[in-house]
Design an enzyme around this catalytic site. Structure first.
Site: not given
Ligand SMILES: *Cc1c(COP(=O)(O)O)cnc(C)c1O
Length: 396
Positions: A197
């Site tokens: 992210k």
């Molecule tokens: C990465 C992601 C999540 C989950 O995030 P985590 O922190 O890995 O649990 C949820 N929704 C979207 C759209 C994502 O890209």
């Protein structure tokens, strides 16, 4: 044009220089902060988590920020705190990561999908309205790739039908729409600091909200269901008994993660600018390629530039998206797919009877989309290699 690596030609990058998709930027300050945290030996949930929450909520302008161990946990607890459960329906997009839908399922509620737009890839307000039923409790918009959903139209629907709005801001840590931060439109906003992210803590998530009652519930549910501030029980403030008031979850963030987040947050704008430059460089370079480019950000919005997702013009090139994925990987360029639409995965087909044809726009995207590397850690040479490889693969 050079021969494709797939056909035995020389790849654009060498094998030992494979460009990893979504590699995070990790700098000296966070490395030192983690070491210092280990030396302090308070590595669980503690003062650094509180500090990260304070910084985050100041930045977002929310009343509360609650750090958790993932965005998935954040989405799950948001629904539990809001009292969403069995018999309720939550509307979200088929163009999302499975975690969005899994969180709805784990709350006991039923996910209901509403198709997205082919160009913005965001959930369509009209489709949401078509799916509202007597059971609908919430809308969960996903700001795809960092482009905000039409929050004006979505909030109008939410007010009209008295629905909660829980924003999946996993892609949208820097996103803004009409002078407001993503995550601040609805009742709750959920962020991710997963390794790929825009800012990272390894694993991690954050909830923002202005709702005191939700905050209280989320804090209790996120730490075993133990009464308030149980994390302090081993601190120098003196031993305090905790009381278990609910069967909660182990969803807390730790100080080791929070110290990384505190450092990364200081560079969030710097990283955003680096990704914006690459995003524009790609858009310029691919303008004449047989692909459909991500549209420009709408006026009066800020795109978070989390993903760069061109669509392969299958008709014009006669090439499938999967072939392009293989060809780019052979050139030693890492790629991603965001996403195979949620409703086509076997589990959900079986559980909800979803099938091909249900969400034509998401499927149209799902057959054509691929994600090229877009990280603040890319050098100019890295971006040039991506451009060269994509060009080579598309026209060969
Ligand atoms: C990465 C992601 C999540 C989950 O995030 P985590 O922190 O890995 O649990 C949820 N929704 C979207 C759209 C994502 O890209």
């Amino acid at each position: 044009m050079h021969k494709l690596a797939l056909d035995g030609g020389t790849p654009v990058r060498t094998k030992d220089n494979f460009l990893v998709f979504g590699a995070p930027v990790i700098e000296e300050p966070e490395i030192e902060a983690v070491v210092a945290c280990m030396r302090r030996r308070w590595i669980g949930a503690g003062p650094k988590v509180r500090e990260f929450e304070e910084e985050f909520k100041k930045w977002k302008g929310s009343q509360h920020a609650i750090a958790l161990n993932s965005c998935t946990a954040a989405l799950h607890l948001s629904m539990l705190a809001a009292g969403i459960g069995p018999g309720d329906e939550v509307i979200t997009s088929p163009m999302t990561f499975c975690a969005t839908v899994n969180a709805i399922i784990h709350s006991g509620a039923t996910p209901v999908l509403a198709d997205c737009d082919r160009h913005t890839m965001n959930i369509l307000p009209d489709e949401i309205e078509n799916k509202v039923s007597a059971r609908t409790k919430a809308i969960m918009p996903v700001h795809f790739a960092g482009r905000c959903c039409d929050m004006q139209a979505i909030m109008d629907i939410a007010r009209q039908y008295d629905l909660l709005v829980i924003e999946d801001c996993a892609h949208a840590v820097e996103s803004r729409f009409h002078n407001q931060n993503a995550g601040r439109f609805g009742d709750i906003g959920c962020f991710s600091f997963y390794v790929t992210k825009n800012i990272i803590t390894g694993e991690g998530g954050m909830i923002i909200t202005d709702n005191d009652r939700f905050t209280e519930k989320i804090k209790v549910l996120g730490l075993h269901g133990m009464s308030k501030d149980a994390w302090k029980r081993f601190s120098d403030e003196g031993y305090k008994h905790y009381h278990v008031v609910q069967a909660g979850y182990k969803y807390n963030m730790t100080d080791m993660q929070a110290v990384i987040g505190i450092c990364q947050l200081q560079r969030v704008n710097q990283y955003w600018q680096l990704r914006e430059r690459i995003w524009r460089q790609y858009n310029d370079a691919f303008a004449k390629q047989p692909c459909i480019l991500p549209p420009e950000p709408e006026p009066d919005t800020q795109h978070a530039y989390h993903l760069y997702t061109p669509l392969i013009d299958i008709e014009k090139t006669g090439k499938s998206r999967d072939w392009v994925l293989h060809a780019l990987t052979a050139e030693n360029i890492g790629v991603g797919v965001h996403y195979i639409p949620v409703h086509l995965h076997p589990y959900y087909r079986k559980m909800f009877g979803w099938q091909k044809g249900d969400f034509p726009n998401a499927e149209w995207i799902g057959e054509r989309t691929l994600s090229l590397p877009l990280s603040a850690g890319l050098s100019e040479k890295d971006a040039d290699d991506v451009i060269e490889a994509f060009h080579k693969v598309l026209v060969n």
